[in-house]
Scaffold this motif. Structure first.
Motif, mmCIF file in Angstrom:
data_model
loop_
_atom_site.group_PDB
_atom_site.id
_atom_site.type_symbol
_atom_site.label_atom_id
_atom_site.label_comp_id
_atom_site.label_asym_id
_atom_site.label_seq_id
_atom_site.Cartn_x
_atom_site.Cartn_y
_atom_site.Cartn_z
ATOM 1 N N GLU A 167 50.857 -32.007 58.294
ATOM 2 C CA GLU A 167 50.509 -33.145 57.428
ATOM 3 C C GLU A 167 51.617 -34.185 57.434
ATOM 4 O O GLU A 167 52.786 -33.880 57.659
ATOM 5 C CB GLU A 167 50.272 -32.665 55.984
ATOM 6 C CG GLU A 167 48.976 -31.898 55.826
ATOM 7 C CD GLU A 167 48.670 -31.541 54.370
ATOM 8 O OE1 GLU A 167 49.375 -32.059 53.462
ATOM 9 O OE2 GLU A 167 47.745 -30.744 54.159
ATOM 10 N N VAL A 169 53.883 -36.971 55.408
ATOM 11 C CA VAL A 169 54.395 -37.417 54.100
ATOM 12 C C VAL A 169 54.699 -38.908 54.274
ATOM 13 O O VAL A 169 55.670 -39.274 54.956
ATOM 14 C CB VAL A 169 55.659 -36.630 53.698
ATOM 15 C CG1 VAL A 169 56.187 -37.114 52.354
ATOM 16 C CG2 VAL A 169 55.377 -35.130 53.672
ATOM 17 N N THR A 173 55.676 -42.138 49.407
ATOM 18 C CA THR A 173 56.093 -40.880 48.770
ATOM 19 C C THR A 173 57.590 -40.665 48.962
ATOM 20 O O THR A 173 58.293 -40.233 48.051
ATOM 21 C CB THR A 173 55.305 -39.692 49.381
ATOM 22 O OG1 THR A 173 53.920 -40.000 49.335
ATOM 23 C CG2 THR A 173 55.583 -38.402 48.657
ATOM 24 N N GLU A 184 56.273 -33.286 45.648
ATOM 25 C CA GLU A 184 55.178 -33.479 46.608
ATOM 26 C C GLU A 184 55.281 -32.486 47.782
ATOM 27 O O GLU A 184 54.276 -31.943 48.241
ATOM 28 C CB GLU A 184 55.189 -34.926 47.110
ATOM 29 C CG GLU A 184 54.114 -35.273 48.121
ATOM 30 C CD GLU A 184 52.676 -35.176 47.575
ATOM 31 O OE1 GLU A 184 52.500 -35.002 46.354
ATOM 32 O OE2 GLU A 184 51.744 -35.253 48.410
ATOM 33 N N ARG A 187 54.039 -29.315 46.444
ATOM 34 C CA ARG A 187 52.589 -29.354 46.230
ATOM 35 C C ARG A 187 51.849 -29.166 47.568
ATOM 36 O O ARG A 187 50.908 -28.381 47.666
ATOM 37 C CB ARG A 187 52.193 -30.694 45.594
ATOM 38 C CG ARG A 187 50.805 -30.691 44.955
ATOM 39 C CD ARG A 187 50.382 -32.075 44.516
ATOM 40 N NE ARG A 187 50.222 -32.994 45.631
ATOM 41 C CZ ARG A 187 49.252 -32.943 46.538
ATOM 42 N NH1 ARG A 187 48.323 -32.022 46.460
ATOM 43 N NH2 ARG A 187 49.201 -33.816 47.519
ATOM 44 N N ARG A 188 52.323 -29.870 48.606
ATOM 45 C CA ARG A 188 51.684 -29.739 49.942
ATOM 46 C C ARG A 188 51.790 -28.299 50.446
ATOM 47 O O ARG A 188 50.845 -27.762 51.007
ATOM 48 C CB ARG A 188 52.366 -30.645 50.966
ATOM 49 C CG ARG A 188 52.372 -32.104 50.651
ATOM 50 C CD ARG A 188 50.987 -32.707 50.780
ATOM 51 N NE ARG A 188 51.138 -34.143 50.759
ATOM 52 C CZ ARG A 188 51.102 -34.913 51.849
ATOM 53 N NH1 ARG A 188 50.855 -34.390 53.025
ATOM 54 N NH2 ARG A 188 51.267 -36.212 51.757
ATOM 55 N N ALA A 193 49.753 -26.602 53.565
ATOM 56 C CA ALA A 193 50.380 -27.263 54.723
ATOM 57 C C ALA A 193 51.536 -26.396 55.211
ATOM 58 O O ALA A 193 52.201 -25.725 54.429
ATOM 59 C CB ALA A 193 50.894 -28.644 54.330
ATOM 60 N N LEU A 196 55.431 -30.432 57.704
ATOM 61 C CA LEU A 196 55.361 -31.759 57.088
ATOM 62 C C LEU A 196 56.212 -32.732 57.890
ATOM 63 O O LEU A 196 57.415 -32.522 58.074
ATOM 64 C CB LEU A 196 55.859 -31.685 55.638
ATOM 65 C CG LEU A 196 55.015 -30.792 54.724
ATOM 66 C CD1 LEU A 196 55.629 -30.708 53.331
ATOM 67 C CD2 LEU A 196 53.578 -31.315 54.625
#
Ligand SMILES: Nc1ncnc2c1ncn2[C@@H]1O[C@H](COP(=O)(O)OP(=O)(O)O)[C@@H](O)[C@H]1O
Ligand SMILES: O=C(O)[C@@H](O)C(=O)COP(=O)(O)O
Length: 423
Positions: A167, A169, A173, A184, A187-188, A193, A196
């Motif tokens: 994913e 970011v 963010t 964040e 959370r991901r 995920a 990142l």
């Protein structure tokens, strides 16, 4: 003492990180290959860099060597691990950035990273990598001999290398503050995920990521170009780094160039000393003896002038050689010829200072010389430090000074000017 442990997929990348963090005042050594179980480290080092040659090897081999390096680094006190890959994301759909990130990310954790290294002109925005003012896929990296990069969308590139979820970011963010950014990332990770990729277009974005890392709860491995490591070093560095060892003055000097990158082509074109050209088709026909004879003659006649041994050509000639010989064989022939030229120079002709252009080429050269560890000295250019080490493959293990240069780095006059800062 908390230590940063870096696993670099090539030796010029290792020197890039090591030179940058050392310049920020973080004591650093580069180990060439995974050190043996009995290898000691310098207790004063705050950063240990293991240089592998895994960028283009089969993925299983890259994973096995990277995992072994990680074990050694942890056993030697590394509390944070960093997967150093190229700032131009050099890789293929088979790997090796994804498979190695899969292996290094903690089982209950994530990898967090970005190739962005603004000081070198690499920026990531909306998951797309830029090289200077061009998308990666429109830069000269689209024609790299071993890892042509023709897709700038890094989430797509990395997703083809791993079955884990990748994913982005995005920049807003990153710029939302350390607490928000850390939350964040957690959370991901909680939502599944695994890898990142973080946008960054300025050093301040990497500083924001470095500041957030201490607040992230999820176990993680870092990954990227030198950029994040430099941001970490800006937070912890204190004064100037260690000096490389002294090397006796004088003696012939050698430049080995096996990079086909645009910047290296400019550096070769700007060099006005003696040149020995190395061609994979000729080596295939005649072996390396004619090249070595030419190197011997050029070095014996050169006096104070450095001799350049160069395989560097443009994309059309690279393609032609690859079509005739196969890409792997062409690279193998050139790497071994250039490495043999380096060994001949050091073992028989008194060379004690060398510049090597190209990551794969540098890996072959340090292996031939039997170097195991490099002390990191002054930067000749951003990302390009002078280093010194003992050439164990040569009788008496003489100390040699090496400038191991990424194909893309250094000003066009590097082959002439870099000697001014040599140890
Ligand atoms: N003329 C050529 N024909 C085929 N392959 C080449 C040629 N010149 C260089 N190469 C290969 O290209 C690769 C360049 O990689 P590397 O040394 O890592 O340079 P860079 O740092 O630019 O990526 C090497 O494996 C080298 O042997
Ligand atoms: O991150 C970078 O650009 C360099 O550190 C790097 O990885 C060098 O690789 P080569 O360009 O293949 O020498």
């Amino acid at each position: 003492m908390s230590r940063l442990g870096v696993i670099a997929d090539d030796v010029t990348g290792a020197c890039d990180v090591a030179g940058g963090v050392a310049a920020a005042g973080v004591r650093t050594s580069v180990y060439l290959g995974v050190p043996g179980a009995d290898a000691t480290d310098d207790a004063a080092d705050e950063c240990l860099v293991v240089a592998l040659k895994t960028r283009t090897v089969p993925a299983e081999q890259a994973v096995a060597e990277s995992a072994e390096a990680a074990r050694w680094l942890r056993a030697h006190g590394a509390t944070r691990l960093y997967q150093k890959y190229c700032s131009t994301f050099d890789s293929t759909d088979r790997g090796n950035i994804g498979p190695v990130a899969d292996a290094l990310a903690p089982v209950d954790g994530i990898s967090v990273g970005t190739p962005a290294t603004p000081a070198a002109g690499r920026t990531q925005y909306l998951g797309h990598l830029f090289v200077g003012d061009r998308l990666l896929s429109e830069s000269s990296m689209r024609d790299h001999p071993l890892t042509p990069m023709r897709d700038s969308d890094l989430v797509a590139v990395l997703s083809r290398q791993t079955s884990s979820r990748v994913e982005l970011v995005p920049l807003p963010t990153v710029r939302s503050g350390a607490t928000e950014l850390a939350a964040e990332l957690d959370r991901r990770a909680g939502a599944g995920a695994r890898h990142l990729l973080v946008d960054a277009i300025a050093d301040s974005d990497l500083d924001a990521l470095a500041a957030a890392l201490d607040r992230v709860q999820t176990p993680l491995v870092l990954g990227g170009g030198a950029g994040i490591a430099l941001a970490l070093a800006r937070r912890t560095g204190h004064g100037s780094g260690v000096a490389a060892e002294a090397v006796p003055p004088g003696g012939p000097r050698l430049i080995l160039s096996g990079s086909a990158s645009l910047r290296t082509r400019e550096q070769v074109a700007a060099f006005d000393g003696p040149v020995v050209a190395v061609d994979p088709l000729a080596i295939d026909r005649e072996g390396t003896a004619p090249v070595l004879a030419a190197v011997r003659a050029a070095l014996s006649a050169s006096g104070d002038t450095p001799v350049l041994v160069s395989a560097t050509v443009g994309p059309e000639r690279v393609r032609d050689a690859q079509q005739r010989l196969g890409a792997e064989r062409a690279a193998g022939l050139l790497e071994s010829a250039l490495a043999s030229a380096g060994l001949l120079g050091v073992a028989e002709l008194g060379v004690r200072r060398l510049i090597v252009a190209g990551g794969e080429t540098s890996g072959a050269a340090v292996a031939a010389l039997g170097l195991r560890r490099l002390a990191v000295g002054r930067l000749a250019a951003p990302g390009v430090p002078w280093t010194t080490g003992a050439a164990a493959a040569v009788g008496g293990s003489p100390t040699v000074a090496l400038l191991l240069k990424s194909g893309n780095f250094g000003e066009p006059d590097l082959f002439t000017r870099a000697w001014e800062s040599a140890p």
